[in-house]
Scaffold this active site. Structure first.
Site, PDB file in Angstrom:
ATOM      1  N   SER A   1      25.082  47.812  38.961  1.00  0.00           N
ATOM      2  CA  SER A   1      26.349  47.285  39.467  1.00  0.00           C
ATOM      3  C   SER A   1      26.729  47.981  40.757  1.00  0.00           C
ATOM      4  O   SER A   1      26.434  49.165  40.950  1.00  0.00           O
ATOM      5  CB  SER A   1      27.452  47.505  38.420  1.00  0.00           C
TER       6      SER A   1
ATOM      7  N   TYR B   1      32.552  52.413  33.090  1.00  0.00           N
ATOM      8  CA  TYR B   1      31.575  51.342  33.286  1.00  0.00           C
ATOM      9  C   TYR B   1      30.555  51.751  34.345  1.00  0.00           C
ATOM     10  O   TYR B   1      29.346  51.635  34.143  1.00  0.00           O
ATOM     11  CB  TYR B   1      32.297  50.058  33.701  1.00  0.00           C
TER      12      TYR B   1
END
Length: 334
Positions: free
Chosen positions: A130, A155
């Site tokens: 990501s 995350y």
């Protein structure tokens, strides 16, 4: 070839599976159908693939964060290559549900690595990282050669952990791998927790939209077809085990790429295009930055362009109307 696509009922997993099936490959889509967002939407994606491609597509309902369950689900399948796209997504959700992220993104990634290592057949593993790993980096555009030691959300920390585990497995077991740092993916069949969907839904209903960062934010919005083109190129071209330095600095068969539109757009521009496509103005509720968010993202794609010839082709003034058109059709509003 037979591909395993984890997160097979997810947004990117659905589109990648559709692409691979359309060119003649076979796909096993694995997903646990968790309720983070609409399970009905996920089931509709599965049904679409089943109706379009028949028995060349197989859906497996299983949780890859549970090692024994994963092994049992894939028993007897001769998987050639893996696109590991499944994960617990969402920066803000990680603030309130941290354990889910470690289970899905860390333990789950390890289980996929172990499966690939012991399969005796898998010759390439491409996995989703990501752009969140860049944390509070202020140098734009973000490059895979930048240090990413300071994540500002759990995350992001789990995605950085995935990259480190993959580097270890590539080094120890010479398993070719490519980690892809995705930048703000959008398009038809997208996720209901993303701004594009939330804003469209609110504008159509005549509700205000919550615009964080007082609207002073920029994102590298990347259309789903461009994402799929990059993932497929990496699946088709495993990282070479030649001892030379790869994108991201590894000398093992492990490389890291950004996949973005290579264009950082003002959030206000995105909202204006949504207003035009929907045909209604938005009432904007300006709010402060949320914990874990960043002001701007912008992908440097020189590495994947130089190695694989990747180049995005869909600007937001094309992609956003495409999304709104699909959204209206899916909800019977066309």
């Amino acid at each position: 070839m037979l591909y395993l696509v984890t997160g097979g009922a997810g947004f990117i997993g659905f589109h990648l599976s559709r692409y691979l099936l359309a060119r003649g490959d076979r796909v096993v889509g694995l997903d646990n159908l968790n309720p983070y967002y609409s399970v009905d939407l996920k089931k509709d994606r599965i049904q679409t693939l089943t109706e379009e491609f028949g028995d060349r597509y197989t859906f497996v309902h299983a949780d890859f964060s549970r090692s024994a369950e994963l092994t049992e689900a894939l028993q007897g399948l001769e998987i050639d290559r893996i696109a590991h796209l499944g994960a617990q997504a969402g920066v803000r959700y990680s603030l309130t549900h941290p354990h889910v992220y470690v289970e899905a993104n860390v333990m789950g990634h390890l289980n996929i690595l172990e499966y690939a290592r012991h399969s005796g057949r898998v010759d390439n593993l491409v996995y989703a990282s990501s752009s969140s790993v860049y944390g509070g980096n202020t140098k734009l555009p973000f490059s895979v050669d930048d240090r990413v030691d300071h994540p500002i959300s759990l995350y992001a920390a789990t995605k950085k952990a995935d990259e480190l585990m993959s580097e270890t497995y590539a080094h120890l077991y010479r398993l070719p791998q490519t980690g892809l740092r995705f930048f703000t993916v959008y398009g038809p069949w997208g996720r209901p927790d993303m701004a594009m969907w939330l804003f469209t839904e609110a504008i159509l209903a005549g509700r205000p939209i919550d615009v964080f960062g007082e609207g002073n934010m920029k994102r590298d919005f990347t259309y789903i077809d461009d994402i799929v083109a990059g993932v497929a190129a990496c699946l088709d071209t495993p990282a070479p085990d030649d001892g030379k330095e790869k994108a991201g600095g590894s000398r093992a068969p492990h490389r890291l790429y950004n996949i973005g539109n290579n264009q950082s757009e003002d959030l206000s521009r995105m909202i204006e295009l949504l207003e035009e496509a929907v045909g209604k103005p938005a009432e904007r509720n300006l709010l402060p930055m949320q914990p874990g968010d960043v002001r701007a993202t912008y992908a440097d794609i020189d590495a994947i362009h130089g190695d694989l010839g990747y180049k995005p082709t869909t600007p937001i003034d094309v992609g956003i109307p495409n999304f709104v058109s699909w959204y209206k059709s899916y909800h019977g509003l066309a």
